[in-house]
Structures are given as C-alpha cells and as structure tokens.
Design an enzyme around this catalytic site. Sequence first.
Site, PDB file in Angstrom:
ATOM      1  N   HIS A  82     -69.089 -31.249 -80.544  1.00 50.05           N
ATOM      2  CA  HIS A  82     -70.375 -31.950 -80.703  1.00 50.05           C
ATOM      3  C   HIS A  82     -70.425 -32.724 -82.019  1.00 50.05           C
ATOM      4  CE1 HIS A  82     -71.982 -28.579 -77.876  1.00 50.05           C
ATOM      5  NE2 HIS A  82     -71.197 -29.436 -77.247  1.00 50.05           N
ATOM      6  N   HIS A 243     -74.718 -34.363 -71.166  1.00 48.17           N
ATOM      7  CA  HIS A 243     -73.990 -33.515 -72.109  1.00 48.17           C
ATOM      8  C   HIS A 243     -72.493 -33.504 -71.795  1.00 48.17           C
ATOM      9  CE1 HIS A 243     -73.308 -30.617 -75.227  1.00 48.17           C
ATOM     10  NE2 HIS A 243     -72.445 -30.052 -74.403  1.00 48.17           N
ATOM     11  N   ASP A 247     -69.444 -34.253 -74.330  1.00 51.82           N
ATOM     12  CA  ASP A 247     -68.246 -33.429 -74.529  1.00 51.82           C
ATOM     13  C   ASP A 247     -66.966 -34.257 -74.339  1.00 51.82           C
ATOM     14  OD1 ASP A 247     -69.445 -30.996 -75.163  1.00 51.82           O
ATOM     15  OD2 ASP A 247     -69.428 -30.259 -73.098  1.00 51.82           O
ATOM     16  N   HIS A 270     -63.254 -28.921 -71.384  1.00 49.45           N
ATOM     17  CA  HIS A 270     -62.568 -29.350 -72.613  1.00 49.45           C
ATOM     18  C   HIS A 270     -61.045 -29.411 -72.443  1.00 49.45           C
ATOM     19  CE1 HIS A 270     -66.321 -29.265 -74.743  1.00 49.45           C
ATOM     20  NE2 HIS A 270     -66.551 -28.053 -74.320  1.00 49.45           N
TER      21      HIS A 270
HETATM   22 ZN   LIG Z   1     -70.711 -29.320 -75.213  1.00 39.17          ZN
END
Ligand SMILES: [Zn+2]
Length: 298
Positions: A82, A243, A247, A270
């Site tokens: 973030h 969001h 990411d 991720h």
């Molecule tokens: Zn996140």
Amino acid sequence: MITSYRKQRSLSRPVETRGVGFLTGADVVIKFLPANDNHGIAFQRMDLAGTAPVPARLEYTVPRERRTAISHQGATIEMTEHVMAALAGLQIDNCLVQINAPEPPGGDGSSQLFVDSLLKADAVEQSAPRPCLTVGRPLHVAAEDALSEVSCRPLSYRSLAIGYHLDYGSRSPIRPQSLVVQITPETFLAEICFARTFILESEAAALKAQGYGKRTTAKDLLIFGPKGPIDNTLRASDECVRHKILDCLGDFALIGCDLHGYFDAFRSGHRLNRDLVKKLQLTHAATEGISTRAGAVA
Ligand SMILES: [Zn+2]
C-alpha cells in the site's frame, strides 16, 4: 523495450505520519525522505540499528501469504504494497522510507494515509530520465489451480492500464465486480487510493488465532460477514476491485521502472502479480540480449 517519457521525481522535503501496524499491532512512525536520482524506493528498519535500506525490488521479495514483504541482510519489511502503490500512483520514483517496526502503519487499509503525508511535500523533477518498460508481446501467468491469472499485452498508446475482475462465486458476500483504470496521478487519487483492504470474517478470525491483528477492528478495514461489511460502509460500491487494482499497482512497482501496457487480472493476488512482472523483466532482458547480439552482427 525500455525508453523514457519523463524525468525521475522525488520529494521536496521529508514528511512523516504514524499509525498502528495491522499485523504486529506496533505503534509505527513512517518517514518519507527525498532521495537522489536512480536511488529508487527503499525501506529502512530504524528499529534494527545499523541495518541497511532494503530496495523495494522484485529481487528482495520473500514468500508471504496475502501480502508482499521484502528482506535483505536480516531486515524484513512486511506489507509494502500500500506504500508502494502510493509512491507509484503519485510518481515518486526516488524515496527512502524509514519505519521503526516490521511493517508500515496500516492506516485504514488503503493508501490514503501515505498519500495524505506525501502530498504535504511537493513532487520535484530530477535530472535523470525515468526508464519505462513497454510491454512488447502478451505474457500470462496462472495459479496451479487455474482459479486466478494475470496477463499483460501491448497497448496502442503510451499508458499503464490495469483491469481487474473479481468473482468469488455466488455464495460470497462480495459480489462479482470488474474495473479498468488508466493509471495517472489524477486517476490514482480520484479512483484508487482510498479503496481499503478487505477480508472475510472467517479469514480475520484465523489471523487473530495466529496472533495477528490484535489491535485491528472491523472499523479499521473492511471485514465482510454474510451480509456485507461489519461495522463499516463501502466508500464505493466496487471498493473491493478498486483495492485489488491498488495492490496490483503496488506489486508491479517492484519492477523499478514505469510500465506501459494493459495488465489484466482475474482473482490474482500478490504472488501472481509479482510472478507476472518477474516474467516481464526476464522476457525483456532476453529480448534486449537478442537485440544486442543482432546489433553486434550488423
Ligand atoms: Zn492490499
């Protein structure tokens, strides 16, 4: 192909903010310091005396579930994504990020805390050109179970566009949602930076059972129960997919240069985000190698 379309940028002065770490519950001060041309982004653990800054690059990432962490010579920084999204979104290329805990403050689970701090300084243009990797051909990575994937392909104009498609099935309290955003500092501020982390109630309980998030409540991020967010309201009806794009931006930034191309993600997290830019980096290096040899022959 690597070219440049703008100069590198840093901050006019140091800025800082503070908060509580989501994982450890630590009180954290985070400082953003200006840095020279070609420094890139690096994180330094001020609570570990004498440890060097860790470059926020793909080579320094370490395996983690549901977050991105970097590590080098005994200093590990958890949940960089973030902060990285805030810096990438505002096109701050050179910055030393100092923290006095294993993780940045969680803020509200979005990039807003960091953006508000960074905007207290001016972004200053530096002398060196900012490298930009333009996607030359389609690339694709998928999870072993084939339930998530992310790809990139060339765009006909000079831009980074990120599309994300989220679908956890009809039983999930999070409804399917898709969004494509052409990333600029303006669109990042208006459409992405405020979107908060989300998690299912059962996942939050599992993390608490492991000792994480002791000081984090449903008011601090989005925890979804069967009927939607608990003790909270959405900032946008599609806040979750926003969001996910945040990411992606933070993870893709670990490549250390601007990106031009269309990036398209389906349920990716991720690890897959990083796998795609690793593949892009390797493909680019191979292409450059071939073109160098071809040049030598010519
Ligand atoms: Zn996140």
